[in-house]
Design an enzyme around this catalytic site. Structure first.
Site, mmCIF file in Angstrom:
data_model
loop_
_atom_site.group_PDB
_atom_site.id
_atom_site.type_symbol
_atom_site.label_atom_id
_atom_site.label_comp_id
_atom_site.label_asym_id
_atom_site.label_seq_id
_atom_site.Cartn_x
_atom_site.Cartn_y
_atom_site.Cartn_z
ATOM 1 N N TRP A 357 0.833 -1.207 0.000
ATOM 2 C CA TRP A 357 0.000 0.000 0.000
ATOM 3 C C TRP A 357 0.870 1.261 0.000
ATOM 4 C CZ3 TRP A 357 -1.644 3.289 4.512
ATOM 5 C CH2 TRP A 357 -0.798 3.156 5.606
ATOM 6 N N ASP A 358 2.147 1.102 0.297
ATOM 7 C CA ASP A 358 3.093 2.219 0.283
ATOM 8 C C ASP A 358 2.979 3.004 -1.025
ATOM 9 O OD1 ASP A 358 3.870 0.143 2.023
ATOM 10 O OD2 ASP A 358 5.967 0.737 2.003
ATOM 11 N N GLU A 487 0.842 -1.775 13.045
ATOM 12 C CA GLU A 487 0.951 -3.241 13.113
ATOM 13 C C GLU A 487 1.312 -3.738 14.506
ATOM 14 O OE1 GLU A 487 3.693 -4.082 9.957
ATOM 15 O OE2 GLU A 487 2.110 -4.130 8.433
ATOM 16 N N LYS A 599 3.224 1.817 16.229
ATOM 17 C CA LYS A 599 4.344 1.686 15.286
ATOM 18 C C LYS A 599 4.388 2.856 14.300
ATOM 19 C CE LYS A 599 6.136 -1.590 11.859
ATOM 20 N NZ LYS A 599 5.789 -2.706 10.980
HETATM 21 C C1 BGC Z 1 4.785 -1.194 7.635
HETATM 22 C C2 BGC Z 1 3.758 -1.309 6.532
HETATM 23 C C3 BGC Z 1 4.464 -1.201 5.198
HETATM 24 C C4 BGC Z 1 5.606 -2.203 5.083
HETATM 25 C C5 BGC Z 1 6.429 -2.031 3.822
HETATM 26 C C6 BGC Z 1 5.860 -2.251 7.436
HETATM 27 O O1 BGC Z 1 6.852 -2.134 8.424
HETATM 28 O O2 BGC Z 1 4.189 -1.372 8.896
HETATM 29 O O3 BGC Z 1 2.806 -0.271 6.662
HETATM 30 O O4 BGC Z 1 3.552 -1.405 4.172
HETATM 31 O O5 BGC Z 1 6.476 -2.046 6.175
HETATM 32 O O6 BGC Z 1 7.010 -0.756 3.790
#
Ligand code: BGC
Length: 772
Positions: A357-358, A487, A599
């Protein structure tokens, strides 16, 4: 955190060699051109710790899933960006002793990433055990103008002896991925050839049949004269090399120019690969290294013309933002709509190089403002093309309708296998819908809705419709068992952000339908039929929008991240002893989950996305509550906090968060840069200047600017493309100046006053500090 890189406005500079930081530097000094790239490994042999990495965009491997406890719905594989043929290799042997920086004394080491012109250089003096000393200089780049080409100029000068230097340019496809689930190698050899002066290897992946041919040619010069020498050829499995023995006198410079081409079956038929590689190589060699390097500088000049940010009075912040922009432009150039932006770009293996989703939440805004709108559009179309797979994914998880886009993907299929993320982190669907809004709002290209956007929006709304349920005692719709962007909480009920973005998606879908009904009747009718869209569905969406449950605390005036959040013990991060941080390396997972620590932006992510729906007071109350308990252990976190802090007039906080996001990899804040750079969050860094300090938004077809100066800078200026114009916006404590560099006029509002900046002209306004 060890700061060992020198501050410079246009370059990243390392001035001594330390094996302890070698893998970090391999990430930071990475090179790419959107088509291929790799870590800053040494050309010559290196027996110290190193993560070898050469990657070709879109060439991946479906590595069989490995989990301890299989759960229904897990994907069969995790897609991995493939470590591919090492094309940079040039072994150097000095009268029988290999040159290896781990086994000799290194002085005057200097490694420079020249971001202005797009190349990596290195120089050092090495003294071998037997006392022989050589000076080495190298320049390397992957061409922005000839995507399949990489080139190296590598020189060795004996400083205290005359003798034979053996130069071995090679191609080595016998490589591994560090993150291979079953310690397997992913490539098979198809064919290879080696002659004096050239060679190639064609490999294919053990699954999916991606073929990659990598070919090389080289020229050797001694004391300025081209050498005509027969090389000894070597070949073994997936490997070809030339061994060239060169007698060199003391202080005479030996130079090897190595050109390599990588072509893939993604772009050519199998029978054409070798020819295509040879043709690309021949034309590169004919142009010559100097001309290729000049082309490279010109191509980067164009990139910087569109995307540079200038910060006066703070070289460290300046270097930070240029590094971020450089990495983004190296990673994705947008010509190929089958490609996307992996969280580590071409700088490492972690996260598989897949799409998260980034892209929608962080990268789309960067490309919208710094490149032609077709580039952001390609990123959207990538998801449109995956719509059928997203529908299959929803069915696989038991939904009767709608689409659930994957959390991690290469080809539209989910390939992430942790239940709390794969099954629960469904907010990603919202970001994909939001990016459509962002694109249409920014560009004014409403036709996109009828062409592609509405189908995606409708299928996502259908998913949300089935994912929520009505509870009579609340007279509300609720959403249970989710993981929000934070997360550090799993399986929570009513994550405010997820509920909010779900209801918002339905709202925007209804708005898009309405627009099409009124403006594109025949397309509207076609789409209603294609989607078999029923009134009962749109009525249901309207009901969900009206009755969505949003956890909140009236007394504190804040939205609750999820049901029951205030039952947690709330202790600000600054009261934790430093040895607890980072939590993800120091605490058990159980302890993290029970704690209040966040986080990355969660409620605040929603307040950023839906900024125009919330007043400053609401943003302030939520920021004041959530920021002190946020540990920013995702690279995606500081930028959103910096943007909100700017809006709220919290200058110091905005600046602190800006430095953290922009220098995350340069200063290795999260102690993990050796795995690769945090490429997608670099777009967040750009956002923290342009959306944060610059206060840029687009509303009702106008560009809105509410800039502030973070206080440490004399001035800053950034470029944005907006509806055919390219504007340079410069902010000082006193003024905001907008220069239109194109002939297309631009409508904008600075603070609350409206302006039209005609072509090639400038307007200025007084700067007004934010007050709440
Ligand atoms: C983040 C996610 C992100 C992923 C890839 C994770 O550490 O919590 O939001 O999509 O990293 O960058």
């Amino acid at each position: 955190m060890k700061q060992y890189l020198k501050v410079d406005e246009w370059s990243i500079i390392e001035e001594s060699f330390d094996p302890m930081t070698q893998e970090i530097s391999e990430s930071v000094f990475s090179l790419g051109n959107g088509y291929m790239g790799g870590r800053a490994n040494f050309e010559e042999k290196y027996s110290g710790h190193s993560l070898q990495g050469s990657y070709v965009a879109g060439v991946y491997y479906p590595d069989k899933t490995r989990v301890g406890w299989w759960k229904n719905g897990y994907p069969e594989y995790f897609a991995k960006v493939l470590n591919s043929t090492n094309w940079i290799g040039i072994d150097i042997d000095i009268e029988g002793t290999p040159l290896d920086l781990a086994a000799c004394t290194v002085t005057d080491f200097r490694r420079v990433l020249n971001m202005q012109e797009g190349y990596l250089s290195r120089s050092f003096t090495a003294t071998l055990e037997d006392g022989k000393t050589v000076k080495v200089e190298s320049i390397r780049f992957v061409s922005m103008t000839r995507r399949e080409i990489g080139a190296i100029r590598y020189s060795v000068t004996p400083l205290n002896f005359s003798g034979t230097i053996t130069v071995t340019p090679y191609l080595d496809g016998d490589v591994k991925n560090k993150d291979s689930n079953y310690d397997e190698k992913f490539w098979n050899e198809v064919e290879k050839n080696v002659e004096s002066g050239s060679g190639y290897v064609t490999l294919k992946t053990k699954k999916l049949d991606f073929h990659v041919t990598t070919a090389m040619v080289y020229d050797i010069h001694v004391a300025g004269n081209k050498l005509d020498v027969e090389a000894e050829t070597v070949d073994r499995e997936k490997y070809v090399a030339n061994i060239v023995k060169v007698p060199v006198k003391e202080n005479e410079q030996l130079v090897i120019y190595k050109y390599a081409a990588s072509v893939t079956s993604r772009n050519y038929g199998l029978g054409q690969l070798v020819e295509a590689a040879k043709e690309a190589l021949q034309s590169a060699r004919e142009a010559g290294f100097v001309a290729l390097l000049a082309e490279q500088a010109d191509a980067w000049k164009e990139k910087w013309k569109e995307s540079d940010i200038i910060i006066e009075g703070d070289p460290s912040a300046q270097q930070g933002i240029r590094f971020n922009i450089f990495q983004l432009n190296q990673t994705y150039t947008g010509e190929d709509d089958r490609l996307n932006i992996g969280p580590k770009g071409f700088t490492g293996e972690k996260y598989g190089g897949s799409t998260y989703w980034d892209t929608e939440a962080y990268c789309v805004p960067f490309y919208l403002s710094t490149a032609d709108s077709s580039i952001a559009r390609n990123l959207l179309i990538y998801r449109y093309k995956h719509l059928e797979k997203a529908k299959e994914n929803a069915r696989k998880l038991g939904f009767t309708k709608g689409a659930l886009y994957p959390m991690v993907t290469m080809n539209g299929e989910e390939c992430h296998n942790e239940w709390e993320i794969t099954f629960e982190e469904i907010h990603r669907n919202g970001a994909i819908a939001y990016a459509i809004y962002d694109y249409v709002n920014y560009t004014g290209d409403k036709a996109y809705l009828g062409q592609y956007g509405l189908e995606v929006l409708a299928e996502i709304s259908r998913f949300w419709e089935e994912r929520v349920h009505y509870v009579a005692h609340k007279d509300k719709y609720v959403m249970l068992g989710v993981t929000g962007p934070n997360e550090y909480e799993n399986n929570v009920n009513n994550n405010w952000y997820t509920n909010r973005i779900a209801a918002w998606t339905m709202e925007y879908t209804l708005e898009a339908l309405d627009y099409l009904r009124q403006n594109e009747q025949s397309r509207y009718a076609e789409l209603v039929e294609k989607l078999n869209l029923q009134d009962s569905e749109t009525d249901k969406w309207a009901d969900i929008i009206a009755k969505m449950y949003y956890p909140a605390d009236e007394e504190k005036g804040i939205f609750l991240q999820q049901d029951g959040f205030l039952d947690k013990q709330i202790i600000p991060v600054k009261e934790l002893a430093p040895e607890n941080l980072p939590l993800n390396q120091k605490w058990s997972w159980d302890r993290i989950l029970r704690s209040c620590y966040i986080k990355q932006a969660d409620v605040l992510q929603g307040l950023y996305f839906l900024s125009d729906r919330y007043d400053l007071e609401t943003k302030k109350r939520n920021f004041d509550f959530y920021e002190p308990i946020t540990v920013h252990e995702s690279s995606l976190s500081p930028c959103i906090h910096s943007i909100l802090a700017s809006e709220l007039g919290y200058k110091e906080k905005a600046y602190e968060m800006y430095l953290r996001t922009s220098r995350l990899d340069l200063d290795n804040y999260n102690n993990d840069t050796e795995d690769g750079c945090h490429t997608t969050s670099m777009a967040g860094t750009w956002m923290s200047i342009v959306h944060g300090f610059g206060g840029l938004r687009v509303q009702n077809d106008r560009l809105i600017l509410k800039p502030s100066n973070p206080g440490h800078w004399t001035s800053y200026s950034f470029k944005v493309m907006f509806r055919g114009s390219r504007l340079q916006i410069t902010v000082t404590d006193q003024s905001v100046t907008v220069t239109n560099e194109t002939e297309t006029p631009a409508a904008l509002t600075i603070f609350d006053k409206e302006y039209t900046v005609s072509g090639l002209s400038t307007v200025s306004a007084q700067n007004v500090p934010v007050t709440i």
